[in-house]
Design an enzyme around this catalytic site. Sequence first.
Site, PDB file in Angstrom:
ATOM      1  N   ASP A  40       0.832  -1.215   0.000  1.00 30.00           N
ATOM      2  CA  ASP A  40       0.000   0.000   0.000  1.00 30.00           C
ATOM      3  C   ASP A  40       0.866   1.265   0.000  1.00 30.00           C
ATOM      4  O   ASP A  40       1.993   1.248   0.497  1.00 30.00           O
ATOM      5  CB  ASP A  40      -0.907  -0.024   1.234  1.00 30.00           C
ATOM      6  CG  ASP A  40      -2.044   0.965   1.122  1.00 30.00           C
ATOM      7  OD1 ASP A  40      -2.429   1.314  -0.017  1.00 30.00           O
ATOM      8  OD2 ASP A  40      -2.564   1.391   2.169  1.00 30.00           O
ATOM      9  N   HIS A  57       2.093   3.662  -9.312  1.00 29.43           N
ATOM     10  CA  HIS A  57       1.877   2.230  -9.589  1.00 29.43           C
ATOM     11  C   HIS A  57       3.025   1.663 -10.426  1.00 29.43           C
ATOM     12  O   HIS A  57       3.414   0.508 -10.237  1.00 29.43           O
ATOM     13  CB  HIS A  57       0.522   2.030 -10.275  1.00 29.43           C
ATOM     14  CG  HIS A  57      -0.636   2.432  -9.392  1.00 29.43           C
ATOM     15  ND1 HIS A  57      -0.735   2.015  -8.084  1.00 29.43           N
ATOM     16  CD2 HIS A  57      -1.724   3.221  -9.611  1.00 29.43           C
ATOM     17  CE1 HIS A  57      -1.834   2.544  -7.531  1.00 29.43           C
ATOM     18  NE2 HIS A  57      -2.448   3.269  -8.448  1.00 29.43           N
ATOM     19  N   LEU A  78      10.877 -20.403  -5.288  1.00 25.77           N
ATOM     20  CA  LEU A  78       9.849 -19.593  -4.628  1.00 25.77           C
ATOM     21  C   LEU A  78       8.474 -19.820  -5.254  1.00 25.77           C
ATOM     22  O   LEU A  78       8.359 -19.889  -6.478  1.00 25.77           O
ATOM     23  CB  LEU A  78      10.234 -18.106  -4.777  1.00 25.77           C
ATOM     24  CG  LEU A  78       9.209 -17.088  -4.293  1.00 25.77           C
ATOM     25  CD1 LEU A  78       9.147 -17.075  -2.765  1.00 25.77           C
ATOM     26  CD2 LEU A  78       9.567 -15.679  -4.804  1.00 25.77           C
TER      27      LEU A  78
HETATM   28  C1  IPE Z   1      -5.333  -2.575   0.092  1.00 24.50           C
HETATM   29  O1  IPE Z   1      -5.063  -1.238  -0.145  1.00 24.50           O
HETATM   30  C2  IPE Z   1      -5.344  -3.332  -1.187  1.00 24.50           C
HETATM   31  C3  IPE Z   1      -4.041  -3.503  -1.818  1.00 24.50           C
HETATM   32  C4  IPE Z   1      -2.892  -3.106  -1.336  1.00 24.50           C
HETATM   33  C5  IPE Z   1      -4.075  -4.197  -3.061  1.00 24.50           C
HETATM   34  P1  IPE Z   1      -6.247  -0.155  -0.248  1.00 24.50           P
HETATM   35  O2  IPE Z   1      -5.578   1.136  -0.472  1.00 24.50           O
HETATM   36  O3  IPE Z   1      -7.240  -0.587  -1.250  1.00 24.50           O
HETATM   37  O4  IPE Z   1      -6.881  -0.250   1.192  1.00 24.50           O
HETATM   38  P2  IPE Z   1      -7.778   0.811   1.983  1.00 24.50           P
HETATM   39  O5  IPE Z   1      -8.838   1.301   1.044  1.00 24.50           O
HETATM   40  O6  IPE Z   1      -6.870   1.915   2.408  1.00 24.50           O
HETATM   41  O7  IPE Z   1      -8.311   0.040   3.157  1.00 24.50           O
HETATM   42  C1  IPE Z   2      -1.833   0.147  -3.228  1.00 21.87           C
HETATM   43  O1  IPE Z   2      -1.508   1.474  -3.287  1.00 21.87           O
HETATM   44  C2  IPE Z   2      -2.018  -0.433  -4.617  1.00 21.87           C
HETATM   45  C3  IPE Z   2      -3.410  -0.725  -4.934  1.00 21.87           C
HETATM   46  C4  IPE Z   2      -4.387  -0.730  -4.088  1.00 21.87           C
HETATM   47  C5  IPE Z   2      -3.709  -1.028  -6.309  1.00 21.87           C
HETATM   48  P1  IPE Z   2      -2.653   2.567  -3.309  1.00 21.87           P
HETATM   49  O2  IPE Z   2      -3.033   2.834  -4.718  1.00 21.87           O
HETATM   50  O3  IPE Z   2      -3.767   2.185  -2.409  1.00 21.87           O
HETATM   51  O4  IPE Z   2      -1.872   3.804  -2.718  1.00 21.87           O
HETATM   52  P2  IPE Z   2      -2.434   4.824  -1.661  1.00 21.87           P
HETATM   53  O5  IPE Z   2      -2.836   4.042  -0.449  1.00 21.87           O
HETATM   54  O6  IPE Z   2      -3.579   5.544  -2.293  1.00 21.87           O
HETATM   55  O7  IPE Z   2      -1.266   5.725  -1.404  1.00 21.87           O
HETATM   56 MG    MG Z   3      -4.129   2.472  -0.430  1.00 28.98          MG
END
Ligand code: IPE
Ligand code: IPE
Ligand code: MG
Length: 245
Positions: free
Chosen positions: A21, A38, A132
């Site tokens: 995240d 990303h 792995l």
């Molecule tokens: C969790 O991150 C999902 C992934 C890392 C794929 P999110 O950004 O979607 O989670 P919330 O919305 O902060 O809980």
């Molecule tokens: C996690 O990073 C990746 C996905 C959920 C696809 P985020 O896109 O949630 O990044 P933040 O949390 O908004 O910074």
């Molecule tokens: Mg996020």
Amino acid sequence: MKQSAWDSESNRSLHVAIIMDGSGRWATSRGRPREEGHEAGAAAVRRTVEAAEHLGLGTLTLFAFSGDNWRRPSREVANLMHIFEEYFRRDLPRWIESGTRLSVVGRRDRFAPQLQEAIEIAEAYTAEGRGLHLRIALDYSGRDSILQAARLLRRRFVEPTREAFAGLLGEITNSGGPSPDIDLLIRTGGELRMSDFMLWEAAYAELIFTDQLWPDFCGADLVAAVCEYHTRDRRFGRIEELIAS
Ligand code: IPE
Ligand code: IPE
Ligand code: MG
């Protein structure tokens, strides 16, 4: 007893999972579009997988896209889908070379045919890998997996035991056996929550939450986390003296 992160004998049985995240915030804090976060996140995935291979980890599960992430703007979702497809196609030769086996965990029916095809090819070409086991959770929901297992139990008239349930979850997540318990769960990005990730499998996982944003995560961070894991005292409800017995 303190063990080094490089004890590949004990790492071989480890299942490490990461909720990756913070990529969006990584980009916006630099005044850049989330898409760049990303892209940088995909580079962090490569570094982390390499480190996991060097550590001799048994299984690495990476949460890349949740069932609820479809709620994001369609532009961001399309960009993520593109990154996933490119990742599977580009990294396949490297996985074959290193003996890494790839599995994708989660629904696939909502993906475009090209992405489904890239996944199937990568899984087929790495199926014999003995190194792995790399699992990428895409369009994954922990709650939905549990519901799906419960429906299967009912349909097959199976007695609802923990073993039966783990077996069905394994079937649902293409685990080739019972869905493996997570030993170490890392979440980057500073949030202290599970966000619907592997709720059953994480029942006794050791947890590490870090403020580091996912694109900043590197191999050394994985090594440090595994080192810390080896210092943890896992009791599974028992008391220390009895664990050896
Ligand atoms: C969790 O991150 C999902 C992934 C890392 C794929 P999110 O950004 O979607 O989670 P919330 O919305 O902060 O809980
Ligand atoms: C996690 O990073 C990746 C996905 C959920 C696809 P985020 O896109 O949630 O990044 P933040 O949390 O908004 O910074
Ligand atoms: Mg996020």
